[in-house]
Motif scaffolding. Structure first.
Motif, PDB file in Angstrom:
ATOM      1  N   LYS A 201      -8.418  -7.566  11.689  1.00  0.00           N
ATOM      2  CA  LYS A 201      -8.268  -6.142  11.968  1.00  0.00           C
ATOM      3  C   LYS A 201      -7.982  -5.368  10.691  1.00  0.00           C
ATOM      4  CE  LYS A 201      -5.549  -2.849  14.707  1.00  0.00           C
ATOM      5  NZ  LYS A 201      -4.432  -2.697  15.688  1.00  0.00           N
ATOM      6  N   GLY A 202      -7.093  -5.895   9.857  1.00  0.00           N
ATOM      7  CA  GLY A 202      -6.756  -5.230   8.612  1.00  0.00           C
ATOM      8  C   GLY A 202      -7.925  -5.202   7.647  1.00  0.00           C
TER       9      GLY A 202
ATOM     10  N   HIS B 270       0.175  -3.292   2.945  1.00  0.00           N
ATOM     11  CA  HIS B 270      -1.284  -3.200   2.970  1.00  0.00           C
ATOM     12  C   HIS B 270      -1.911  -4.564   2.717  1.00  0.00           C
ATOM     13  CE1 HIS B 270      -5.337  -1.766   1.905  1.00  0.00           C
ATOM     14  NE2 HIS B 270      -5.217  -2.470   0.789  1.00  0.00           N
TER      15      HIS B 270
ATOM     16  N   ASP C 166     -11.127  -5.280   8.382  1.00  0.00           N
ATOM     17  CA  ASP C 166     -12.127  -4.333   8.866  1.00  0.00           C
ATOM     18  C   ASP C 166     -11.664  -2.886   8.682  1.00  0.00           C
ATOM     19  OD1 ASP C 166     -13.860  -6.349   9.593  1.00  0.00           O
ATOM     20  OD2 ASP C 166     -13.300  -6.347  11.713  1.00  0.00           O
ATOM     21  N   GLU C 167     -10.366  -2.653   8.843  1.00  0.00           N
ATOM     22  CA  GLU C 167      -9.838  -1.298   8.696  1.00  0.00           C
ATOM     23  C   GLU C 167      -9.978  -0.793   7.269  1.00  0.00           C
ATOM     24  OE1 GLU C 167      -5.579   1.144   9.139  1.00  0.00           O
ATOM     25  OE2 GLU C 167      -5.761  -0.921   9.889  1.00  0.00           O
ATOM     26  N   TYR C 168      -9.672  -1.650   6.298  1.00  0.00           N
ATOM     27  CA  TYR C 168      -9.666  -1.212   4.903  1.00  0.00           C
ATOM     28  C   TYR C 168     -10.932  -1.604   4.132  1.00  0.00           C
ATOM     29  CZ  TYR C 168      -4.737  -0.314   5.810  1.00  0.00           C
ATOM     30  OH  TYR C 168      -3.556   0.154   6.341  1.00  0.00           O
TER      31      TYR C 168
ATOM     32  N   LYS D 108      -1.620  -6.955   5.571  1.00  0.00           N
ATOM     33  CA  LYS D 108      -2.553  -6.652   6.659  1.00  0.00           C
ATOM     34  C   LYS D 108      -3.926  -7.268   6.412  1.00  0.00           C
ATOM     35  CE  LYS D 108      -0.545  -2.267   8.263  1.00  0.00           C
ATOM     36  NZ  LYS D 108      -0.791  -0.795   8.383  1.00  0.00           N
TER      37      LYS D 108
END
Length: 263
Positions: free
Chosen positions: A24-25, A16, A27-29, A19
């Motif tokens: 991308k990571g 995690h 923005d995802e989390y 990322k």
């Protein structure tokens, strides 16, 4: 303080955090990693949410120097794993996962709120320097147009040196945002070597938005056409252009000088 030890580089938490080294990571989390006690203290003072502390197994004493963070989980990693998680080649002994804080609500300016508009600024070091310069000049509202580097890029975070945490950053479509600013009474001032006024001859109004463009191409024609006026910076030397962060400093501090704010 409970310390949770992680012994495997394949642990889900480690994956995690790695990322978060990518846009991308992040923005995802909705979070990013920061490194070092100084940046952590700046984030805490600015009210950012700290989601986890990460320390190398051989450097647990760093925890004694931290601000009080009730309820934040602490993870201890093997030194080799910690070095895989952090970005810098000389890790500072602690990293933290913090929640990102983009401005999302309607823009509600005070009478003298200044705005900095950035059109496709691509270099992380430039954006970080611009954020720090803008804060020093009293400008906290930074609007990032399409093509601008992620403000949570680790290089931006480091070069901003804490100013990121106190800035009000928005990702916007400048083609829509500029007309909206004009409806609020803003004058949008761009830069161009063919500008009508030298930057220190132009009288900047209280509600002004300064528009800066890409390092190599400048302000795009479509965005530049929306500006109310362009100013030029005189360059008696034999150079074609200035670094965009230098341009930001010159223009913003001319606004400070004209406002008479010498605090």
């Amino acid at each position: 303080m409970e310390i949770r030890r992680i012994s495997s580089a394949r642990n889900d938490r480690v994956r995690h955090w790695r990322k978060l080294g990518t846009r991308k990571g992040r923005d995802e989390y909705g979070s990013l990693l920061i490194e070092g006690i100084t940046l952590l203290e700046e984030a805490v003072r600015a009210g950012w949410s700290v989601r986890a502390l990460i320390v190398p197994e051989e450097g647990l004493e760093v925890l004694k120097r931290l601000p009080t963070l009730e309820g934040v989980p602490v993870y201890s990693l093997l030194d080799s794993t910690f070095n895989q998680v952090v970005e810098t080649q000389a890790p500072q002994g602690i990293a933290a996962e913090v929640g990102m804080a983009l401005e999302r609500g309607p823009f509600q300016p005070d009478a003298d709120t200044k705005v900095l508009l950035l059109d496709a600024i691509q270099d992380p070091g430039n954006l970080g320097a611009i954020l720090r310069t803008a804060e020093a000049a009293g400008v906290r509202d930074i609007w990032l147009g399409s093509g601008t580097v992620d403000p949570y890029n680790p290089k931006v975070v480091r070069s901003a040196m804490g100013s990121l945490f106190r800035s009000r950053i928005r990702r916007v479509d400048l083609k829509k945002a500029i007309p909206e600013l004009k409806e609020l009474g803003y004058t949008v001032v761009g830069t161009s070597p063919r500008g009508k006024d030298v930057h220190f001859d132009f009288r900047y109004p209280e509600r002004v938005a300064v528009l800066l463009g890409n390092e190599g191409k400048g302000i795009s024609s479509a965005i530049g056409a929306l500006a109310d006026t362009n100013v030029r910076i005189p360059m008696p030397g034999i150079v074609e252009s200035l670094n965009v962060s230098v341009t930001a400093g010159i223009l913003l501090y001319e606004i400070v000088r004209q406002s008479g704010d010498s605090r």
